[in-house]
Design a protein around this motif. Structure first.
Motif, PDB file in Angstrom:
ATOM      1  N   ARG A 112       0.839  -1.195   0.000  1.00  0.00           N
ATOM      2  CA  ARG A 112       0.000   0.000   0.000  1.00  0.00           C
ATOM      3  C   ARG A 112       0.871   1.241   0.000  1.00  0.00           C
ATOM      4  O   ARG A 112       1.989   1.239   0.504  1.00  0.00           O
ATOM      5  N   GLN A 139      -8.296  -3.341  -0.406  1.00  0.00           N
ATOM      6  CA  GLN A 139      -7.437  -3.066  -1.553  1.00  0.00           C
ATOM      7  C   GLN A 139      -7.452  -4.244  -2.505  1.00  0.00           C
ATOM      8  O   GLN A 139      -7.482  -5.404  -2.087  1.00  0.00           O
ATOM      9  N   GLU A 146      -8.400   1.140  -4.081  1.00  0.00           N
ATOM     10  CA  GLU A 146      -8.313   1.090  -2.624  1.00  0.00           C
ATOM     11  C   GLU A 146      -9.458   1.897  -2.035  1.00  0.00           C
ATOM     12  O   GLU A 146      -9.865   2.913  -2.598  1.00  0.00           O
TER      13      GLU A 146
END
Length: 222
Positions: A112, A139, A146
């Motif tokens: 991420r 996600q 996301e």
């Protein structure tokens, strides 16, 4: 085939899990084992697969009967959406893994862009977790999208879209948290009335006991 479980209680208070099967037309009903295979179960290809919340391994057993055997190297995995099993990573530095029990394919989500406190594996395509700001996030495995939300504790996902969990009560944090569903397509969180819902691991269905019957929700129709 239809496969279900029942519990037999002894006079001494003991409890035994029973596994039953029958054909779709209601014939050939029989108990094929009392060996425990775990809480999350799916029947496919003439075999019953099961995993437990303790993630000590995935068991499999022929529906014709026999003794459950553990799938090699399945420790830490839990059945998610057939034929995928997933594992949760304990910290943000490690990423969870999805494993196709039929083909052997493995997938890990891309990192991420923001710090992550922890991951919880949810599906082969969608992953859940909690970021450094305390927000619940979802996600895509490939990082193509996301979504975040606040005040929602995620527990599991079904159909790659609906996240099951509870809503935090900010005014009365010690009160019971109402069950809720987070729709990843719309971003909305909605509560529903139920004491507890069980989730199907191969189809987007939820169900709970409702007196002498079952309450079933087909999430695909929402």
């Amino acid at each position: 085939m239809v496969v279900w479980t029942a519990y037999a209680f002894g006079k001494d208070g003991s409890q035994t899990a029973e596994y039953w099967t029958m054909r779709d037309d209601g014939t050939d009903k029989r108990r094929f084992t009392t060996e425990d295979v775990g809480e999350r179960r799916v029947a496919a290809g003439g075999t019953l697969y099961g995993s437990s919340m303790d993630r000590k391994g995935i068991m499999r057993m022929p529906l014709a009967g026999g003794t459950p055997s553990k799938i090699a190297d399945s420790e830490g995995f839990e059945i998610s959406r057939w034929p995928w099993a997933v594992t949760a990573a304990p910290t943000g530095t490690d990423r969870p893994v999805a494993w196709n029990l039929l083909t052997g394919e493995r997938r890990t989500p891309k990192p991420r862009p923001q710090p992550t406190r922890w991951w919880t594996a949810a599906d082969q395509d969608v992953w859940l977790g909690l970021d450094a700001n305390g927000l619940t996030f979802a996600q895509a495995t490939d990082g193509s999208w996301e979504l975040t939300t606040s005040g929602f504790d995620a527990r599991s996902i079904t159909g790659g879209r609906f996240v099951r969990g509870t809503v935090k009560n900010w005014l009365h944090p010690n009160d019971p948290r109402p069950p809720a569903i987070w729709d990843l397509r719309t971003g909305l969180v909605g509560t529903y009335t139920a004491d507890s819902f069980r989730q199907q691991v191969s189809r987007p269905l939820l169900w709970s006991a409702a007196g002498d019957s079952l309450k079933v929700v087909d999430l695909a129709s929402l």
